[in-house]
Design a protein around this motif. Structure first.
Motif, PDB file in Angstrom:
ATOM      1  N   ILE A   1       0.838  -1.205   0.000  1.00 48.73           N
ATOM      2  CA  ILE A   1       0.000   0.000   0.000  1.00 48.73           C
ATOM      3  C   ILE A   1       0.870   1.251   0.000  1.00 48.73           C
ATOM      4  CG2 ILE A   1      -1.641   1.335   1.380  1.00 48.73           C
ATOM      5  CD1 ILE A   1      -2.873  -1.362   2.228  1.00 48.73           C
ATOM      6  N   MET A   2       1.926   1.259   0.801  1.00 52.60           N
ATOM      7  CA  MET A   2       2.827   2.414   0.835  1.00 52.60           C
ATOM      8  C   MET A   2       3.541   2.594  -0.501  1.00 52.60           C
ATOM      9  SD  MET A   2       4.271   2.276   4.795  1.00 52.60           S
ATOM     10  CE  MET A   2       5.908   2.256   4.230  1.00 52.60           C
ATOM     11  N   SER A   3       3.935   1.495  -1.141  1.00 55.97           N
ATOM     12  CA  SER A   3       4.612   1.578  -2.437  1.00 55.97           C
ATOM     13  C   SER A   3       3.694   2.173  -3.497  1.00 55.97           C
ATOM     14  CB  SER A   3       5.080   0.196  -2.886  1.00 55.97           C
ATOM     15  OG  SER A   3       6.002  -0.337  -1.972  1.00 55.97           O
ATOM     16  N   VAL A   4       2.445   1.732  -3.523  1.00 55.53           N
ATOM     17  CA  VAL A   4       1.483   2.275  -4.480  1.00 55.53           C
ATOM     18  C   VAL A   4       1.253   3.758  -4.228  1.00 55.53           C
ATOM     19  CG1 VAL A   4      -0.947   2.198  -5.185  1.00 55.53           C
ATOM     20  CG2 VAL A   4       0.356   0.079  -4.959  1.00 55.53           C
ATOM     21  N   PHE A   5       1.139   4.152  -2.972  1.00 53.21           N
ATOM     22  CA  PHE A   5       0.952   5.558  -2.628  1.00 53.21           C
ATOM     23  C   PHE A   5       2.142   6.399  -3.075  1.00 53.21           C
ATOM     24  CE2 PHE A   5       1.485   9.083   0.372  1.00 53.21           C
ATOM     25  CZ  PHE A   5       0.320   9.779   0.096  1.00 53.21           C
ATOM     26  N   ILE A   6       3.361   5.909  -2.828  1.00 51.67           N
ATOM     27  CA  ILE A   6       4.561   6.649  -3.222  1.00 51.67           C
ATOM     28  C   ILE A   6       4.644   6.770  -4.743  1.00 51.67           C
ATOM     29  CG2 ILE A   6       7.096   6.524  -3.270  1.00 51.67           C
ATOM     30  CD1 ILE A   6       6.927   5.452  -0.392  1.00 51.67           C
ATOM     31  N   LEU A   7       4.332   5.703  -5.470  1.00 57.63           N
ATOM     32  CA  LEU A   7       4.335   5.760  -6.932  1.00 57.63           C
ATOM     33  C   LEU A   7       3.302   6.757  -7.454  1.00 57.63           C
ATOM     34  CD1 LEU A   7       4.780   2.019  -7.939  1.00 57.63           C
ATOM     35  CD2 LEU A   7       6.405   3.898  -8.271  1.00 57.63           C
ATOM     36  N   MET A   8       2.139   6.813  -6.838  1.00 59.36           N
ATOM     37  CA  MET A   8       1.113   7.760  -7.262  1.00 59.36           C
ATOM     38  C   MET A   8       1.549   9.198  -7.013  1.00 59.36           C
ATOM     39  SD  MET A   8      -2.374   5.752  -6.148  1.00 59.36           S
ATOM     40  CE  MET A   8      -3.303   7.240  -6.099  1.00 59.36           C
ATOM     41  N   VAL A   9       2.201   9.456  -5.892  1.00 58.44           N
ATOM     42  CA  VAL A   9       2.679  10.801  -5.585  1.00 58.44           C
ATOM     43  C   VAL A   9       3.746  11.228  -6.587  1.00 58.44           C
ATOM     44  CG1 VAL A   9       3.977  12.165  -3.895  1.00 58.44           C
ATOM     45  CG2 VAL A   9       2.054  10.779  -3.159  1.00 58.44           C
ATOM     46  N   PHE A  10       4.688  10.331  -6.884  1.00 54.16           N
ATOM     47  CA  PHE A  10       5.723  10.680  -7.853  1.00 54.16           C
ATOM     48  C   PHE A  10       5.153  10.846  -9.256  1.00 54.16           C
ATOM     49  CE2 PHE A  10       8.842   9.101  -4.690  1.00 54.16           C
ATOM     50  CZ  PHE A  10       9.606  10.255  -4.624  1.00 54.16           C
ATOM     51  N   ALA A  11       4.157  10.068  -9.638  1.00 52.47           N
ATOM     52  CA  ALA A  11       3.521  10.226 -10.946  1.00 52.47           C
ATOM     53  C   ALA A  11       2.821  11.586 -11.033  1.00 52.47           C
ATOM     54  CB  ALA A  11       2.539   9.094 -11.191  1.00 52.47           C
ATOM     55  N   LEU A  12       2.124  11.978  -9.974  1.00 54.03           N
ATOM     56  CA  LEU A  12       1.455  13.276  -9.953  1.00 54.03           C
ATOM     57  C   LEU A  12       2.469  14.416 -10.009  1.00 54.03           C
ATOM     58  CD1 LEU A  12      -1.212  14.833  -9.682  1.00 54.03           C
ATOM     59  CD2 LEU A  12      -0.873  14.756  -7.214  1.00 54.03           C
ATOM     60  N   LEU A  13       3.561  14.291  -9.284  1.00 49.63           N
ATOM     61  CA  LEU A  13       4.605  15.312  -9.304  1.00 49.63           C
ATOM     62  C   LEU A  13       5.246  15.407 -10.686  1.00 49.63           C
ATOM     63  CD1 LEU A  13       6.247  17.330  -7.612  1.00 49.63           C
ATOM     64  CD2 LEU A  13       7.840  15.471  -7.158  1.00 49.63           C
TER      65      LEU A  13
END
Length: 141
Positions: free
Chosen positions: A13-25
């Motif tokens: 779950i944390m990995s998916v969240f981090i990937l989503m944040v970096f994709a948005l950035l």
């Protein structure tokens, strides 16, 4: 059974969240760069009162210094049916310029730049960013 969720599920779950944040950035920074280039081209065209040799030279120099994508794109009339694509002498960078004829001796230019997205598993696409210049007066025929 004391834990409701396992450690490996928490890491996933944390990995998916981090990937989503970096994709948005990454998407935000790409949009900012395309909009900044679009705005720069518009100000150069307005400065030289049209898309001519002087503006083409400055646009080429500006895009080279900002690190904009090299390559060509096909310019079509999807933003305005009445606009005519201007033949660009700068065939190095991927942007399109359209000329809009206005009434009473005025005209304007439409500028289209692109956000290029390249995903790691071989998916590549581009998203257009479009803007128009302020009306420019034609001083002579």
């Amino acid at each position: 059974m004391k834990q409701g969720i396992s450690f490996s599920q928490t890491i996933a779950i944390m990995s998916v969240f981090i990937l989503m944040v970096f994709a948005l950035l990454s998407a935000t920074l790409s949009y900012y760069k395309a909009f900044k280039i679009n705005n720069s081209i518009a100000s150069i065209v307005e400065k030289y009162e049209g898309y001519n040799d002087l503006s083409i030279n400055e646009i080429t120099q500006k895009l080279s210094s900002l690190g904009y994508r090299l390559g060509t794109v096909g310019c079509d009339k999807k933003f305005s049916k009445k606009a005519t694509p201007v033949d660009s002498s700068d065939k190095q960078h991927a942007y399109c310029i359209y000329k809009h004829e206005k009434k009473n001796g005025y005209f304007s230019y439409g500028i289209e730049t692109y956000i290029f997205v390249e995903l790691p598993f071989g998916v590549h696409f581009k998203l257009p960013v479009y803007s128009e210049t302020e009306p420019i007066f034609v001083f002579s025929n």
